[in-house]
Design a protein around this motif. Structure first.
Motif, PDB file in Angstrom:
ATOM      1  N   TYR A 154       0.837  -1.203   0.000  1.00  0.00           N
ATOM      2  CA  TYR A 154       0.000   0.000   0.000  1.00  0.00           C
ATOM      3  C   TYR A 154       0.870   1.251   0.000  1.00  0.00           C
ATOM      4  N   LYS A 155       0.284   2.315  -0.503  1.00  0.00           N
ATOM      5  CA  LYS A 155       0.970   3.601  -0.562  1.00  0.00           C
ATOM      6  C   LYS A 155       0.027   4.677  -0.044  1.00  0.00           C
ATOM      7  N   GLU A 156       0.520   5.490   0.872  1.00  0.00           N
ATOM      8  CA  GLU A 156      -0.305   6.575   1.397  1.00  0.00           C
ATOM      9  C   GLU A 156      -0.207   7.782   0.461  1.00  0.00           C
ATOM     10  N   LEU A 157      -1.365   8.327   0.082  1.00  0.00           N
ATOM     11  CA  LEU A 157      -1.431   9.500  -0.785  1.00  0.00           C
ATOM     12  C   LEU A 157      -2.349  10.525  -0.124  1.00  0.00           C
ATOM     13  N   THR A 158      -2.421  11.706  -0.711  1.00  0.00           N
ATOM     14  CA  THR A 158      -3.253  12.749  -0.101  1.00  0.00           C
ATOM     15  C   THR A 158      -4.054  13.491  -1.155  1.00  0.00           C
ATOM     16  N   ILE A 159      -5.306  13.801  -0.807  1.00  0.00           N
ATOM     17  CA  ILE A 159      -6.074  14.757  -1.606  1.00  0.00           C
ATOM     18  C   ILE A 159      -6.060  16.060  -0.813  1.00  0.00           C
ATOM     19  N   PRO A 160      -5.465  17.106  -1.373  1.00  0.00           N
ATOM     20  CA  PRO A 160      -5.385  18.348  -0.597  1.00  0.00           C
ATOM     21  C   PRO A 160      -6.757  18.989  -0.386  1.00  0.00           C
ATOM     22  N   ALA A 161      -6.827  19.886   0.614  1.00  0.00           N
ATOM     23  CA  ALA A 161      -8.081  20.591   0.887  1.00  0.00           C
ATOM     24  C   ALA A 161      -8.359  21.584  -0.234  1.00  0.00           C
ATOM     25  N   PRO A 215     -11.918  11.140   4.935  1.00  0.00           N
ATOM     26  CA  PRO A 215     -11.834  12.587   5.150  1.00  0.00           C
ATOM     27  C   PRO A 215     -11.121  12.959   6.445  1.00  0.00           C
ATOM     28  N   ASN A 216     -10.479  14.114   6.424  1.00  0.00           N
ATOM     29  CA  ASN A 216      -9.911  14.716   7.640  1.00  0.00           C
ATOM     30  C   ASN A 216     -10.643  16.012   7.967  1.00  0.00           C
ATOM     31  N   VAL A 217     -10.563  16.429   9.228  1.00  0.00           N
ATOM     32  CA  VAL A 217     -11.250  17.666   9.621  1.00  0.00           C
ATOM     33  C   VAL A 217     -10.699  18.896   8.903  1.00  0.00           C
ATOM     34  N   ASP A 218      -9.440  18.856   8.466  1.00  0.00           N
ATOM     35  CA  ASP A 218      -8.854  20.037   7.820  1.00  0.00           C
ATOM     36  C   ASP A 218      -9.157  20.116   6.321  1.00  0.00           C
ATOM     37  N   GLY A 219     -10.032  19.272   5.830  1.00  0.00           N
ATOM     38  CA  GLY A 219     -10.426  19.347   4.420  1.00  0.00           C
ATOM     39  C   GLY A 219      -9.619  18.418   3.516  1.00  0.00           C
ATOM     40  N   THR A 220      -8.528  17.857   4.024  1.00  0.00           N
ATOM     41  CA  THR A 220      -7.765  16.906   3.208  1.00  0.00           C
ATOM     42  C   THR A 220      -8.436  15.528   3.282  1.00  0.00           C
ATOM     43  N   PHE A 221      -7.997  14.630   2.406  1.00  0.00           N
ATOM     44  CA  PHE A 221      -8.362  13.214   2.513  1.00  0.00           C
ATOM     45  C   PHE A 221      -7.074  12.409   2.618  1.00  0.00           C
ATOM     46  N   VAL A 248      -8.205  15.630  -8.482  1.00  0.00           N
ATOM     47  CA  VAL A 248      -8.051  16.363  -7.214  1.00  0.00           C
ATOM     48  C   VAL A 248      -6.738  16.008  -6.503  1.00  0.00           C
ATOM     49  N   MET A 249      -5.841  15.328  -7.209  1.00  0.00           N
ATOM     50  CA  MET A 249      -4.532  14.978  -6.630  1.00  0.00           C
ATOM     51  C   MET A 249      -3.416  15.488  -7.548  1.00  0.00           C
ATOM     52  N   PRO A 250      -3.267  16.800  -7.653  1.00  0.00           N
ATOM     53  CA  PRO A 250      -2.302  17.314  -8.622  1.00  0.00           C
ATOM     54  C   PRO A 250      -0.864  16.872  -8.325  1.00  0.00           C
ATOM     55  N   GLU A 251      -0.569  16.574  -7.062  1.00  0.00           N
ATOM     56  CA  GLU A 251       0.831  16.239  -6.736  1.00  0.00           C
ATOM     57  C   GLU A 251       1.035  14.749  -6.483  1.00  0.00           C
TER      58      GLU A 251
END
Ligand code: FAD
Length: 455
Positions: free
Chosen positions: A192-199, A226-232, A269-272
């Motif tokens: 598995y690889k951890e990735l992020t969707i920014p807020a 989801p996270n409380v700060d708007g990221t996933f 939604v994951m530009p990076e």
């Protein structure tokens, strides 16, 4: 109440260690924890700040018993169901349960860990960071610690040591030396690889906030919580080798192209994504079963150290927190009779942690493949209809595991019986209205007894 002088030593201030420490302090013990990592409140630990976990009934119950849930709830995001993303980027929402009471909660792993460490220290628990357990002599109680900062070893004498040091437990390594110690470690051929969707703008969520998103693709999948700060916090699960595997993703172009072709709406939604992919390690996943969990009346394994499971039922930490509930209940019953407490703990938990290990493996196929299969969805609708008609008799397996504290072994066993019934009842029909209720009645009343649903 224990005498204040009795010290219990925990190894590991991950998720389970501090929660157990709080319960023990509340029962009058003096508790210290030795943790290998630096203090995560002062040092930003590795990548994955956005990585989160799903908390459900068992975890919430343990946090409530520790008096922490009301506070912690504020740093969670409620998830009402699964949002399935098809290859054509179509969305389908599948509620988790029968109504709004059956939900789960996403929480940042780091925020949860910090909140637990803070709460443990506030209760008087002493935590030594950068103190790695380098060995423990089970016969004599000599604990060897390595100060990771000063690079120094020291040996201390300890009476009661509990290994909350995760799936690569150092305490378990000591137990491996015991005659007759059974150890089973089974790695998946998936990583598995951890990735992020920014807020989005002003901390908004780029996708529906109150859902666990799944992009099921047969032999692989992406999920986002989801996270409380708007990221996933996202996790990409792929085979290590072969078709659609990590082995095929060697360059930034490979990664960006793969994500775009397999998960087009996530790519948007994951530009990076290519940067994050190479910045984060590829994790492996294993099921670990071992026995015994205790030795000499002075050492015990708990949490992932005793029973690591694959993450597909979202139960690892819920199960570890339930360990705390059970162990503390035994402390309430038997006081300082650790030998007895440890033996009864192992007896009560082993059968259940083996069961959730099997359920978690089974759920991998469900998540990456079956959630988009119309027959599977039809069975889910039938399950809910049966539950509505037979509330305590027919409780869906997912609900037994996630929304109730039914022993995992019971959930596994009843789940198998119910699966067989569902197959019989769904055979040849594709509308709930066509269910043969007299057959359902015969099967259900004939084969299953009313279920205790602990609150
Ligand atoms: C990708 C992924 C997703 C997951 N998602 C979920 C989910 O949604 N819901 C859920 O319930 N569970 C989930 N889990 C499982 C969950 O993360 C684990 O079950 C949980 O972290 C176990 O807690 P623990 O305290 O036993 O171990 P850990 O959290 O691993 O903590 C162990 C601690 O011990 C320390 N340590 C290790 N060795 C030593 C040593 N020698 N000396 C001193 N300290 C030491 C470590 O630094 C760490 O702080 C997931 C796991 C993975 C991998």
């Amino acid at each position: 109440m224990a005498s204040k002088s009795e010290t219990v030593t925990l190894i590991g201030a991950g998720l389970v260690g501090p929660l157990l420490a709080i319960g023990l302090v509340k029962r009058g013990f003096d508790v210290e924890i030795y943790e290998r990592r630096p203090d995560m409140r002062r040092v930003r630990v590795s990548a994955g700040r956005s990585i989160n976990l799903a908390l459900s009934a068992r975890g919430i119950h343990a946090l409530t018993e520790a008096g922490l849930w009301d506070e912690m709830r504020r740093i969670t995001v409620l998830m009402k169901g699964r949002m399935i993303h098809s290859a054509a980027a179509e969305l389908a929402f599948q509620p988790y349960g029968k109504d709004d009471s059956e939900v789960i909660y996403a929480i940042s792993r780091a925020d949860l860990n910090i909140a637990l460490i803070d709460a443990a220290e506030a209760q008087g628990v002493r935590i030594g960071f950068q103190q790695r357990c380098a060995g423990f002599t089970l016969k004599t109680g000599e604990l060897q610690l390595h100060d990771e900062q000063a690079d120094e070893y020291r040996t201390l004498e300890k009476n009661i040591v509990i290994g909350c040091d995760g799936s690569a437990s150092a305490l378990r390594n000591e137990m491996l030396k015991l005659n007759g110690f059974t150890f089973l470690q089974h790695y998946l051929d998936y990583g598995y690889k951890e990735l992020t969707i920014p807020a989005g703008p002003v901390g908004s969520h780029a996708l529906e906030a109150h859902a666990l998103h799944i992009w099921p693709r047969g032999n692989h999948m992406l999920i986002a919580l989801p996270n409380v700060d708007g990221t996933f916090g996202c996790i990409l699960f792929l085979p290590f080798e072969g078709r659609d595997s990590f082995a095929q993703l060697a360059t930034r172009e490979d990664v960006a192209g793969f994500i775009r072709s397999k998960f087009p709406d996530a790519a948007a939604v994951m530009p990076e994504v290519a940067d994050t992919f190479f910045a984060n390690p590829t994790g492996s996943m294993a099921t670990i079963k071992c026995l015994p969990w205790h030795a000499e009346g002075r050492a015990l394994l708990l949490g992932d150290a005793a029973h690591a499971i694959v993450p597909f039922f979202g139960q690892g930490i819920n199960c570890g927190f339930e360990d705390c509930t059970v162990l503390l209940g035994l402390v309430d019953r038997h006081g300082r009779d650790w030998k007895r407490i440890f033996a009864e703990f192992e007896k009560a938990r082993k059968i259940n942690t083996d069961a959730i290990a099997d359920l978690a493996l089974e759920n991998f196929v469900e998540m990456r493949d079956r959630v988009s299969d119309p027959r599977f969805l039809f069975r889910k609708r039938v399950e809910l209809a049966l539950e509505a008609r037979y509330p305590r008799l027919f409780v869906p397996k997912y609900a037994m595991v996630t929304f109730h504290r039914v022993p995992y072994a019971t959930a596994l066993q009843r789940g198998q019986v119910q699966d067989r019934m569902l197959t019989q009842l769904c055979d040849g029909i594709d509308r709930v209205e066509d269910l043969d209720w007299s057959k359902a009645d015969r099967l259900i009343r004939g084969e299953i007894t009313s279920l205790e649903l602990p609150s």
